[in-house]
Design a protein around this motif. Sequence first.
Motif, PDB file in Angstrom:
ATOM      1  N   GLU A  49       1.100  -0.981   0.322  1.00  0.00           N
ATOM      2  CA  GLU A  49      -0.001  -0.024  -0.016  1.00  0.00           C
ATOM      3  C   GLU A  49       1.162   0.976  -0.096  1.00  0.00           C
ATOM      4  O   GLU A  49       1.328   1.669   1.008  1.00  0.00           O
ATOM      5  N   THR A  50       1.116   1.779  -1.386  1.00  0.00           N
ATOM      6  CA  THR A  50       1.870   2.982  -1.611  1.00  0.00           C
ATOM      7  C   THR A  50       1.139   4.266  -1.006  1.00  0.00           C
ATOM      8  O   THR A  50      -0.015   4.795  -1.063  1.00  0.00           O
ATOM      9  N   MET A  51       1.371   5.556   0.310  1.00  0.00           N
ATOM     10  CA  MET A  51       0.920   6.455   0.369  1.00  0.00           C
ATOM     11  C   MET A  51       2.039   7.391   0.298  1.00  0.00           C
ATOM     12  O   MET A  51       2.729   7.455   0.185  1.00  0.00           O
ATOM     13  N   LEU A  52       0.788   8.389  -0.717  1.00  0.00           N
ATOM     14  CA  LEU A  52       2.401   9.959  -1.329  1.00  0.00           C
ATOM     15  C   LEU A  52       1.953  10.268   0.197  1.00  0.00           C
ATOM     16  O   LEU A  52       1.188  11.533  -0.010  1.00  0.00           O
ATOM     17  N   ALA A  53       3.682  11.521  -0.029  1.00  0.00           N
ATOM     18  CA  ALA A  53       3.348  11.949   1.557  1.00  0.00           C
ATOM     19  C   ALA A  53       3.533  13.617   0.889  1.00  0.00           C
ATOM     20  O   ALA A  53       3.849  13.919   0.038  1.00  0.00           O
ATOM     21  N   TYR A  54       2.543  14.721   0.929  1.00  0.00           N
ATOM     22  CA  TYR A  54       2.201  15.801   0.861  1.00  0.00           C
ATOM     23  C   TYR A  54       3.338  16.800   0.897  1.00  0.00           C
ATOM     24  O   TYR A  54       4.097  17.686  -0.052  1.00  0.00           O
ATOM     25  N   LYS A  55       3.520  16.681   2.357  1.00  0.00           N
ATOM     26  CA  LYS A  55       4.023  17.881   3.403  1.00  0.00           C
ATOM     27  C   LYS A  55       5.187  16.800   4.164  1.00  0.00           C
ATOM     28  O   LYS A  55       4.679  16.337   4.967  1.00  0.00           O
ATOM     29  N   ALA A  56       6.621  17.601   4.586  1.00  0.00           N
ATOM     30  CA  ALA A  56       7.286  17.067   5.386  1.00  0.00           C
ATOM     31  C   ALA A  56       6.622  17.964   6.865  1.00  0.00           C
ATOM     32  O   ALA A  56       7.209  19.196   6.574  1.00  0.00           O
ATOM     33  N   TYR A  57       6.327  17.188   7.702  1.00  0.00           N
ATOM     34  CA  TYR A  57       6.512  18.263   9.262  1.00  0.00           C
ATOM     35  C   TYR A  57       7.539  17.577  10.526  1.00  0.00           C
ATOM     36  O   TYR A  57       7.270  16.407  10.790  1.00  0.00           O
ATOM     37  N   SER A  58       9.093  18.154   9.862  1.00  0.00           N
ATOM     38  CA  SER A  58       9.616  17.628  11.442  1.00  0.00           C
ATOM     39  C   SER A  58      10.997  18.822  11.158  1.00  0.00           C
ATOM     40  O   SER A  58      10.258  19.842  10.498  1.00  0.00           O
ATOM     41  N   ARG A  59      11.092  18.728  12.593  1.00  0.00           N
ATOM     42  CA  ARG A  59      12.305  19.817  13.330  1.00  0.00           C
ATOM     43  C   ARG A  59      13.600  19.676  12.507  1.00  0.00           C
ATOM     44  O   ARG A  59      15.023  20.046  12.052  1.00  0.00           O
ATOM     45  N   HIS A  60      14.256  18.276  11.060  1.00  0.00           N
ATOM     46  CA  HIS A  60      15.207  17.784  10.711  1.00  0.00           C
ATOM     47  C   HIS A  60      14.776  17.967   9.635  1.00  0.00           C
ATOM     48  O   HIS A  60      13.000  18.612   8.832  1.00  0.00           O
TER      49      HIS A  60
END
Length: 91
Positions: free
Chosen positions: A70-81
């Motif tokens: 099951e493949t999910m596309l990431a729209y936006k990263a929310y990270s401190r890195h």
Amino acid sequence: MVTSVILIKVERKKINEVAEQLAEMPGISESYSVSGKYDIVAIARVANNEELAELVTKKMLAIDAIQKTETMLAYKAYSRHDLEAMFNIGM
């Protein structure tokens, strides 16, 4: 850059072997053995959707022990890195 999370169901006795194969595959930045409905979670980072399609429908399909993905596309990263800086090699 296209980032996706790929959930993978694998033959039980082949989990470690498949996770290692995935980790060596160009386009897969990480693979994790996990608990729950799926056996492995792979993080793919590729240049475009065509490369993602090639990775999932051809390269991963060649691994017989993979039963389901099951493949999910990431729209936006929310990270401190700064993930983009970590994976950008002068491109």
